[in-house]
Scaffold this active site. Structure first.
Site, PDB file in Angstrom:
ATOM      1  N   HIS A  25       0.836  -1.206   0.000  1.00  0.00           N
ATOM      2  CA  HIS A  25       0.000   0.000   0.000  1.00  0.00           C
ATOM      3  C   HIS A  25       0.871   1.256   0.000  1.00  0.00           C
ATOM      4  O   HIS A  25       0.675   2.168  -0.828  1.00  0.00           O
ATOM      5  CB  HIS A  25      -0.902  -0.013   1.243  1.00  0.00           C
ATOM      6  CG  HIS A  25      -1.758   1.198   1.401  1.00  0.00           C
ATOM      7  ND1 HIS A  25      -3.102   1.208   1.116  1.00  0.00           N
ATOM      8  CD2 HIS A  25      -1.466   2.470   1.822  1.00  0.00           C
ATOM      9  CE1 HIS A  25      -3.595   2.412   1.340  1.00  0.00           C
ATOM     10  NE2 HIS A  25      -2.613   3.197   1.785  1.00  0.00           N
ATOM     11  N   GLU A  26       1.841   1.293   0.901  1.00  0.00           N
ATOM     12  CA  GLU A  26       2.692   2.476   0.999  1.00  0.00           C
ATOM     13  C   GLU A  26       3.630   2.601  -0.207  1.00  0.00           C
ATOM     14  O   GLU A  26       3.838   3.700  -0.740  1.00  0.00           O
ATOM     15  CB  GLU A  26       3.497   2.442   2.296  1.00  0.00           C
ATOM     16  CG  GLU A  26       2.673   2.606   3.548  1.00  0.00           C
ATOM     17  CD  GLU A  26       1.871   3.909   3.572  1.00  0.00           C
ATOM     18  OE1 GLU A  26       2.315   4.897   2.942  1.00  0.00           O
ATOM     19  OE2 GLU A  26       0.800   3.930   4.191  1.00  0.00           O
ATOM     20  N   HIS A  29       1.984   4.237  -3.209  1.00  0.00           N
ATOM     21  CA  HIS A  29       1.923   5.701  -3.179  1.00  0.00           C
ATOM     22  C   HIS A  29       3.225   6.299  -3.722  1.00  0.00           C
ATOM     23  O   HIS A  29       3.205   7.254  -4.513  1.00  0.00           O
ATOM     24  CB  HIS A  29       1.723   6.198  -1.743  1.00  0.00           C
ATOM     25  CG  HIS A  29       0.353   5.976  -1.206  1.00  0.00           C
ATOM     26  ND1 HIS A  29      -0.787   6.291  -1.896  1.00  0.00           N
ATOM     27  CD2 HIS A  29      -0.059   5.474  -0.005  1.00  0.00           C
ATOM     28  CE1 HIS A  29      -1.846   5.999  -1.158  1.00  0.00           C
ATOM     29  NE2 HIS A  29      -1.434   5.492  -0.008  1.00  0.00           N
TER      30      HIS A  29
END
Length: 229
Positions: A25-26, A29
Site C-alpha cells: 500500500h505504501e 503511493h
C-alpha cells in the site's frame, strides 16, 4: 491456560498478509508519486518492497499485536510514504492518482488472493490449510484496509481524493480538516467504543459502516474470482 500453538498458528496466518498489504500500500503511493513527477519517496529510500523501510513502531507492531492479544483481530498501518504534492506536474489532479494507488493495490491483492484460493487446497498436508487461511485473511484484510483508507477524511487517502476532485473553494475547506483527521479517527475507532463499552453497550460507529461494506466487497471479489456459485 492459553493454547500457545493455536496462538502462534493464528499469528502466522495474520501477520504475513497484514505486513504485505501495508507494505505494498505504501510503496504504491511512492511509485505513483514518482510517475507523476515527485521523487521525494525515491530520494528517501521509500521506493522499496522491504517491509522494514515502512514499519511504524506503533501502527505496524504495537497496535496490531495488542489488538491480536485482546481481540484476536489485527489492524494497523505503516509509516506514510512522503509525497510533496507541489512537485507533481498537476498537483490537484495527480494527487487523486497518488492517493488512490494505495487502496487500488489492496483491492488488486484481494482479488489475487481470491484467485489463489482455487489452488491453495492442492498444497501438500498442513501447508494447504495454512495457505488457505493466509489467503482468506489476505482477502479480508486488504479489502478492510482499502475501505478504511478511502474514508473521505484527510489525511487518509479518501480525503486526498476528495480534495482532488472538489472545486477549489470546497477543496480548501476539506483540506483544513487534515490537522484534526487523526484525532477524529482515534475518537471513532477507540474512544467512542471504549466509552460505550464502559457504559454497558456495544457501539462502534466506524466499524458499523466498514463491517458490512467489507463483507459486501469481499463477497463481490469472491464472485468475480469464481469462488461462489
Amino acid at each position: 491456560m492459553p493454547d500457545f500453538q493455536e496462538i502462534l498458528f493464528k499469528l502466522s496466518i495474520m501477520a504475513l498478509p497484514a505486513l504485505l498489504a501495508i507494505t505494498l500500500h505504501e510503496a504504491a503511493h511512492g511509485y505513483a508519486a514518482l510517475k507523476f513527477g515527485d521523487r521525494t519517496a525515491q530520494m528517501l529510500g521509500r521506493l522499496s518492497l522491504n517491509p522494514l523501510r515502512h514499519i511504524d513502531p506503533v501502527g505496524t507492531v504495537l497496535l496490531p499485536m495488542t489488538m491480536f492479544v485482546f481481540t484476536g483481530f489485527m489492524f494497523g498501518w505503516a509509516k506514510p510514504v512522503p509525497v510533496d504534492f507541489r512537485n507533481l506536474r498537476n498537483p490537484k489532479r495527480d494527487m487523486i492518482w497518488v492517493a488512490a494507488a494505495g487502496p487500488g493495490v489492496n483491492f488488486l491483492l484481494a482479488f489475487v488472493s481470491a484467485l489463489l484460493l482455487h489452488i491453495a487446497p492442492m498444497a501438500p498436508g498442513f501447508m494447504a490449510d495454512w495457505m488457505v487461511n493466509n489467503l482468506a485473511v489476505s482477502l479480508q484484510f486488504n479489502v478492510l484496509l482499502a475501505l478504511f483508507n478511502l474514508i473521505p477524511l484527510p489525511p487518509l487517502d479518501g480525503g486526498r481524493v476528495l480534495v482532488g476532485i472538489l472545486p477549489m473553494p470546497a477543496a480548501r475547506l476539506v483540506s483544513r480538516l487534515e490537522p484534526y483527521g487523526m484525532g477524529i479517527l482515534l475518537l471513532l475507532v477507540f474512544l467512542i467504543p471504549f466509552a460505550a463499552g464502559h457504559a454497558g453497550f456495544d457501539f462502534n460507529p466506524l466499524f458499523m459502516v466498514l463491517g458490512p461494506a467489507t463483507n459486501w466487497v469481499v463477497n463481490a471479489i469472491a464472485g468475480l474470482a469464481g469462488l461462489t456459485s
